[in-house]
Design a protein around this motif. Sequence first.
Motif, PDB file in Angstrom:
ATOM      1  N   VAL A   1      55.364  10.447  -3.495  1.00 14.83           N
ATOM      2  CA  VAL A   1      54.185  10.980  -4.172  1.00 14.83           C
ATOM      3  C   VAL A   1      54.617  12.116  -5.104  1.00 14.83           C
ATOM      4  CG1 VAL A   1      51.989  12.196  -3.822  1.00 14.83           C
ATOM      5  CG2 VAL A   1      52.688  10.376  -2.236  1.00 14.83           C
ATOM      6  N   THR A   2      54.097  12.108  -6.317  1.00 10.91           N
ATOM      7  CA  THR A   2      54.358  13.224  -7.224  1.00 10.91           C
ATOM      8  C   THR A   2      53.349  14.335  -6.987  1.00 10.91           C
ATOM      9  OG1 THR A   2      55.274  11.790  -8.949  1.00 10.91           O
ATOM     10  CG2 THR A   2      54.557  13.970  -9.621  1.00 10.91           C
ATOM     11  N   SER A   3      53.830  15.439  -6.452  1.00 10.86           N
ATOM     12  CA  SER A   3      53.014  16.624  -6.275  1.00 10.86           C
ATOM     13  C   SER A   3      53.359  17.594  -7.401  1.00 10.86           C
ATOM     14  CB  SER A   3      53.252  17.223  -4.891  1.00 10.86           C
ATOM     15  OG  SER A   3      52.422  18.346  -4.697  1.00 10.86           O
ATOM     16  N   SER A   4      53.453  18.876  -7.113  1.00 11.91           N
ATOM     17  CA  SER A   4      53.800  19.889  -8.108  1.00 11.91           C
ATOM     18  C   SER A   4      54.190  21.155  -7.381  1.00 11.91           C
ATOM     19  CB  SER A   4      52.608  20.174  -9.023  1.00 11.91           C
ATOM     20  OG  SER A   4      52.844  21.346  -9.800  1.00 11.91           O
TER      21      SER A   4
ATOM     22  N   SER B   1      57.083  13.637  -0.664  1.00 17.07           N
ATOM     23  CA  SER B   1      56.602  14.016  -1.995  1.00 17.07           C
ATOM     24  C   SER B   1      57.648  14.826  -2.735  1.00 17.07           C
ATOM     25  CB  SER B   1      55.285  14.794  -1.917  1.00 17.07           C
ATOM     26  OG  SER B   1      55.440  15.990  -1.192  1.00 17.07           O
ATOM     27  N   ILE B   2      57.542  14.791  -4.051  1.00 21.11           N
ATOM     28  CA  ILE B   2      58.392  15.574  -4.943  1.00 21.11           C
ATOM     29  C   ILE B   2      57.504  16.592  -5.647  1.00 21.11           C
ATOM     30  CG2 ILE B   2      59.854  15.512  -6.995  1.00 21.11           C
ATOM     31  CD1 ILE B   2      60.608  12.667  -6.256  1.00 21.11           C
ATOM     32  N   ALA B   3      57.966  17.835  -5.673  1.00 19.47           N
ATOM     33  CA  ALA B   3      57.214  18.904  -6.335  1.00 19.47           C
ATOM     34  C   ALA B   3      58.006  19.389  -7.541  1.00 19.47           C
ATOM     35  CB  ALA B   3      56.949  20.050  -5.370  1.00 19.47           C
ATOM     36  N   PRO B   4      57.793  18.773  -8.704  1.00 21.22           N
ATOM     37  CA  PRO B   4      58.507  19.242  -9.900  1.00 21.22           C
ATOM     38  C   PRO B   4      57.969  20.580 -10.388  1.00 21.22           C
ATOM     39  CG  PRO B   4      57.632  16.999 -10.167  1.00 21.22           C
ATOM     40  CD  PRO B   4      56.956  17.617  -8.992  1.00 21.22           C
ATOM     41  N   GLY B   5      58.841  21.321 -11.037  1.00 22.51           N
ATOM     42  CA  GLY B   5      58.400  22.464 -11.822  1.00 22.51           C
ATOM     43  C   GLY B   5      58.059  21.987 -13.215  1.00 22.51           C
ATOM     44  N   PRO B   6      58.095  22.874 -14.222  1.00 23.65           N
ATOM     45  CA  PRO B   6      57.805  22.437 -15.591  1.00 23.65           C
ATOM     46  C   PRO B   6      58.904  21.505 -16.101  1.00 23.65           C
ATOM     47  CG  PRO B   6      58.561  24.719 -15.562  1.00 23.65           C
ATOM     48  CD  PRO B   6      58.381  24.319 -14.138  1.00 23.65           C
ATOM     49  N   ILE B   7      58.504  20.306 -16.463  1.00 25.69           N
ATOM     50  CA  ILE B   7      59.432  19.270 -16.927  1.00 25.69           C
ATOM     51  C   ILE B   7      59.091  18.941 -18.371  1.00 25.69           C
ATOM     52  CG2 ILE B   7      60.384  16.978 -16.484  1.00 25.69           C
ATOM     53  CD1 ILE B   7      60.821  18.985 -14.196  1.00 25.69           C
ATOM     54  N   GLU B   8      60.098  18.801 -19.191  1.00 25.53           N
ATOM     55  CA  GLU B   8      59.885  18.565 -20.620  1.00 25.53           C
ATOM     56  C   GLU B   8      59.423  17.132 -20.842  1.00 25.53           C
ATOM     57  OE1 GLU B   8      62.022  19.704 -24.851  1.00 25.53           O
ATOM     58  OE2 GLU B   8      63.160  19.815 -22.983  1.00 25.53           O
ATOM     59  N   THR B   9      58.122  16.942 -20.858  1.00 24.85           N
ATOM     60  CA  THR B   9      57.506  15.630 -21.029  1.00 24.85           C
ATOM     61  C   THR B   9      56.401  15.717 -22.071  1.00 24.85           C
ATOM     62  OG1 THR B   9      55.804  16.029 -19.346  1.00 24.85           O
ATOM     63  CG2 THR B   9      57.905  15.101 -18.582  1.00 24.85           C
ATOM     64  N   PRO B  10      55.992  14.571 -22.619  1.00 30.12           N
ATOM     65  CA  PRO B  10      54.859  14.578 -23.552  1.00 30.12           C
ATOM     66  C   PRO B  10      53.584  15.133 -22.915  1.00 30.12           C
ATOM     67  CG  PRO B  10      56.061  12.514 -23.717  1.00 30.12           C
ATOM     68  CD  PRO B  10      56.639  13.244 -22.540  1.00 30.12           C
TER      69      PRO B  10
END
Length: 248
Positions: free
Chosen positions: A133-136, A176-185
């Motif tokens: 799951v994509t968390s944050s 789950s994965i908790a990304p930080g700010p990722i350079e995406t559109p």
Amino acid sequence: MGQLDGRTALVTGATSGIGLAAARRLAAAGAHVFLTGRRQETLDDAVASIGDRATGVRADVADLDDLDRLFAVVAERGGLDIVFANAGGGEFAALPDVTWEHYAETFNTNVGGTLFTVQKALPLLRTGSSVIVTSSNIDTKGAASFGVYAASKAALRSLTRSWAAELVTRGIRVNSIAPGPIETPGLSGLAGDPGSAEQLLKGLAAGVPMNRLGRPEEIAETVLFLASDASSYMTGAEIYVDGGASQI
């Protein structure tokens, strides 16, 4: 031989950013990957960039009919070994400006879309499957003007734990994965115009101990880890991939 040879994966929200990078990485590791997106043209481009290990199905995860159609297509191939429930998004809105529509759209997509994606995948999930799951990384922090989005991601963190407890007897892992700010559109799009986007990205990078934004490919490597046998003793966990922003 690839780590995922013979396995079948589903990646939602896979037409750009983290989802597309993850779909490419899973396919490169040997999996056949089903990709979803809401726009057919960008979905076709994503599938073409991967090749014959990819199948695209246009679907909005907040639409139950779309999900039923998606899993009917997946079922034609057989079972599933990996679900990366990644589709989601949000917009800035300070508390006085939050509308019912803003709240409902955020929760219907981020929470409802993820919940029903995983629910409808259950009959197809084989023993040993991995649900990701994509968390944050803001799911445990305050986020000014981003409270509804943060709350939706906190809900996903909670669901990850509950689903892990429910599905452990079936040999299905949920993390789950908790990304930080990722350079995406999607991140740039929060700003509305190129000038504001540049300021936003610089400001976000400055708040990361590594002093940079993450790359979608870095999240994709974590997806591969959780999808593969390398993480076979992990369930109910959340991995922060955020340059240290939530830890230092």
